[in-house]
Motif scaffolding. Structure first.
Motif, short mmCIF file in Angstrom:
data_model
loop_
_atom_site.label_atom_id
_atom_site.label_comp_id
_atom_site.label_asym_id
_atom_site.label_seq_id
_atom_site.Cartn_x
_atom_site.Cartn_y
_atom_site.Cartn_z
N HIS A 127 0.65 -1.22 -0.09
CA HIS A 127 0.18 -0.07 -0.26
C HIS A 127 0.88 1.32 0.23
O HIS A 127 0.90 1.91 -0.61
N ASP A 128 1.42 1.61 0.90
CA ASP A 128 3.00 2.27 1.24
C ASP A 128 3.54 2.34 -0.07
O ASP A 128 3.65 3.95 -0.81
N LEU A 129 4.02 1.44 -0.94
CA LEU A 129 4.62 1.39 -1.93
C LEU A 129 3.96 2.31 -3.44
O LEU A 129 4.38 2.98 -4.31
N ALA A 130 2.64 1.83 -3.08
CA ALA A 130 1.57 2.03 -4.39
C ALA A 130 1.50 3.25 -4.47
O ALA A 130 0.87 4.39 -5.38
N GLY A 131 1.34 4.46 -3.33
CA GLY A 131 0.97 5.92 -2.71
C GLY A 131 2.55 6.69 -3.72
O GLY A 131 2.67 7.08 -3.81
N ALA A 132 3.61 5.48 -2.44
CA ALA A 132 5.24 6.41 -3.82
C ALA A 132 5.30 6.39 -4.87
O ALA A 132 5.52 7.02 -5.41
N LEU A 133 4.69 5.15 -5.76
CA LEU A 133 4.68 4.91 -6.81
C LEU A 133 4.32 6.32 -8.19
O LEU A 133 3.81 6.86 -8.56
N ARG A 134 2.60 6.17 -6.70
CA ARG A 134 1.61 7.57 -7.68
C ARG A 134 1.49 8.37 -7.34
O ARG A 134 1.73 10.05 -7.80
N ARG A 135 2.96 9.32 -6.28
CA ARG A 135 3.42 10.39 -6.14
C ARG A 135 4.06 10.93 -7.14
O ARG A 135 5.12 11.97 -7.06
N ASP A 136 5.25 9.76 -7.60
CA ASP A 136 6.51 10.69 -8.51
C ASP A 136 6.17 10.55 -9.33
O ASP A 136 5.49 9.50 -10.47
N PRO A 137 5.85 11.79 -10.38
CA PRO A 137 5.32 12.27 -11.74
C PRO A 137 5.92 11.54 -12.80
O PRO A 137 5.07 11.24 -13.75
N ARG A 138 7.50 10.66 -12.86
CA ARG A 138 7.60 9.88 -13.56
C ARG A 138 7.07 8.72 -13.53
O ARG A 138 7.36 7.97 -14.56
N LEU A 139 6.54 8.09 -12.16
CA LEU A 139 6.09 6.56 -12.71
C LEU A 139 4.63 6.67 -12.31
O LEU A 139 4.22 5.31 -12.78
N LYS A 140 3.98 7.83 -11.99
CA LYS A 140 2.44 7.87 -11.88
C LYS A 140 1.13 7.41 -12.66
O LYS A 140 0.25 6.54 -12.17
N SER A 141 2.12 7.33 -14.06
CA SER A 141 0.83 6.56 -14.50
C SER A 141 0.92 5.15 -15.07
O SER A 141 0.71 4.55 -15.48
#
Ligand code: MN
Length: 128
Positions: free
Chosen positions: A62-76
Motif C-alpha cells: 500500500h505504501d509502495l503504491a502510494g509512493a509510485l503514484r506520488r512520483d511524476p515519472r512513475l504515476k502513469s
C-alpha cells in the motif's frame, strides 16, 4: 503485445511461477524482492506494468503504491496488486492506494497471464 513487467514480490515460489508464466508468453520480467528495491527499479527500468505483492519487507504494498503514484515519472504506470489477503475491504484498500486492479493468490497458471494482460492497454513506445 510484449511488455516489460516489474514484479515486486518477496516469495520465491510466487516470483518463479509468475516469471515463468509471463516469459512463456513473451513478456520481459524484472524482479524486486523488497518495497524499496521495487521503487528504485521502477524508476530505472520504466516498466509497462507493475505487479505488486502487498505483504513485503521494508515497505508494504500500500505504501509502495502510494509512493509510485506520488512520483511524476512513475504515476502513469499501471499497478496491479497480487495478494492473498482475503480480508474484507482489502481490494478497496489496494485500489485506494493507487492500484488499477487486483489479482488474487494463489496464482492460477490457467488465467494469470490473461488477467495481467487486461491491464496492459497502452503499447510501449519503442525507439524507431
Ligand atoms: Mn509477500
Amino acid at each position: 503485445m510484449k511488455a516489460r513487467i516489474l514484479l515486486i514480490e518477496d516469495n520465491l515460489q510466487n516470483r518463479y511461477l509468475a516469471r515463468f508464466l509471463l516469459e512463456q508468453r513473451g513478456h520481459e520480467v524484472v524482479q524486486a524482492e523488497t518495497g524499496p528495491m521495487g521503487l528504485q527499479l521502477a524508476a530505472e527500468v520504466r516498466p509497462d506494468l507493475i505487479l505488486l505483492d502487498i505483504q513485503l519487507p521494508g515497505m508494504d504494498g500500500h505504501d509502495l503504491a502510494g509512493a509510485l503514484r506520488r512520483d511524476p515519472r512513475l504515476k502513469s504506470i499501471p499497478i496491479v496488486a497480487v495478494t492473498s489477503y482475503a480480508m474484507a475491504g482489502d481490494r478497496e484498500k489496494c485500489l485506494a492506494a493507487g492500484a488499477e486492479g487486483y489479482i488474487e493468490k494463489p496464482i492460477n497458471p490457467e488465467t494469470f497471464v490473461a488477467e495481467v494482460e487486461r491491464f496492459l492497454n497502452s503499447p510501449r513506445e519503442e525507439p524507431t
